[in-house]
Scaffold this active site. Structure first.
Site, short mmCIF file in Angstrom:
data_model
loop_
_atom_site.label_atom_id
_atom_site.label_comp_id
_atom_site.label_asym_id
_atom_site.label_seq_id
_atom_site.Cartn_x
_atom_site.Cartn_y
_atom_site.Cartn_z
N TYR A 137 0.86 -1.19 0.00
CA TYR A 137 0.00 0.00 0.00
C TYR A 137 0.89 1.23 0.00
O TYR A 137 1.58 1.51 0.98
CB TYR A 137 -0.91 -0.03 1.23
N LYS A 165 -1.37 -1.33 -4.11
CA LYS A 165 -2.47 -0.36 -4.07
C LYS A 165 -1.81 1.00 -4.08
O LYS A 165 -1.25 1.44 -3.07
CB LYS A 165 -3.32 -0.55 -2.82
#
Length: 303
Positions: A137, A165
């Site tokens: 992330y 992400k």
């Protein structure tokens, strides 16, 4: 490996509180049912939209459990397990694994400015704690750490890493990460304001904090991109951005505004946890206008 189950629209799941501000099992499951009925492909549980940094370990584990109880086997489940300490992150990761989540994800360590070797070890220690796939992330605007293509390439040497992400604002970052990983990784667009451009630049799917308040629009935007209908995709993104700007223009926080919209739709998820600010009386009329904007856009593109 096939990434089909990770494609599509995956809303970032909201924290659902009761009227006293405690995690609500019933309201969490109501939001699960609402999103399932909307036809989204999965959910990202326990991240920024889930107010994870304002919850203790037991609360976060409870949310992961409630969502799995309701949605396991029905859609893709990704558990965000990033926490201030590696030990807490690993505990959350192991809990998610026992619940049958499809993948884990984590922000880098926050607060202390750590050397890249410590960030690498943090992510690697979480990966090695379970057999689950792992999604990096990248959100430098809140964590202070910027994932580089070289670091991403280094992390990809671990076969558990299946993608990133990416919530940094430059769409070029999506293109760079996709170039590093190619078809062997999945790149998620993070910033909702650039969903269409992110997809065109190489993102395979999207995870976003405003998806759940207007899932129809993001589902349709994704269909426009898949069909190569870029003019309609541009237009729907413009309307989505108008809504996002309005959600961010109130006295209360964006998440408080989103939750009030859902509450008025009959999906009571409570409010937000301090220090996030709840809505004020002055926010009520603008929220009603936001609901009209959403409804008008749905009618325009999805009717």
């Amino acid at each position: 490996m096939t990434f089909e189950k990770f494609h599509g629209i995956l809303p970032a799941f909201y924290a659902c509180y009761d009227d006293q501000g405690n995690i609500s099992e019933a309201r969490t499951k109501d939001l699960c049912n609402y999103l399932f009925d909307k036809g989204v492909q999965g959910v990202y549980v326990g991240g920024s939209s889930g107010e994870c940094i304002y919850q203790n370990l037991e609360e976060r584990k409870a949310v992961l459990s409630y969502v799995a109880d309701q949605l396991k086997g029905k859609m893709t489940l990704i558990a965000h397990v990033g926490a201030p300490s590696t030990r807490d992150s690993i505990e959350l990761a192991k809990h998610a694994a026992t619940l049958g989540y499809d993948a884990l994800s984590a922000i880098p360590p926050i607060y202390f400015k750590l050397p890249e070797s410590a960030v690498y070890k943090y992510w690697t220690d979480i990966m090695e704690a379970t057999p689950l796939d792992f999604i990096i992330y990248n959100i430098p605007q809140t964590t202070g750490y910027t994932l580089t293509p070289s670091m991403f390439e280094k992390l990809l040497a671990n076969k558990k890493v299946i993608g990133v992400k990416n919530s940094s604002m430059p769409t070029m970052d999506i293109e760079r990460f996709k170039k590093v990983g190619g078809d062997d990784v999945i790149v998620f667009n993070g910033p909702d304001e650039q969903f269409v451009s992110g997809r065109i630049m190489g993102a395979d799917a999207g995870i976003g904090g405003t998806y759940a308040v207007m899932p129809e629009l993001f589902l349709q935007a994704n269909e426009f991109v898949k069909a190569g209908n870029f003019n309609e995709a541009r237009l729907i993104q413009s309307d989505i951005n108008d809504i996002i700007i309005a959600l961010c223009s109130l006295q209360g926080s964006m998440y408080a505004a989103i939750k009030e919209v859902l509450n008025r739709r009959g999906v009571n998820v409570g409010s937000v946890r301090a220090p996030l600010e709840g809505i004020t009386n002055e926010d009520i009329a603008p929220i009603e206008d936001i609901m009209k904007l959403i409804d008008q856009a749905i009618e325009r593109y999805c009717g």
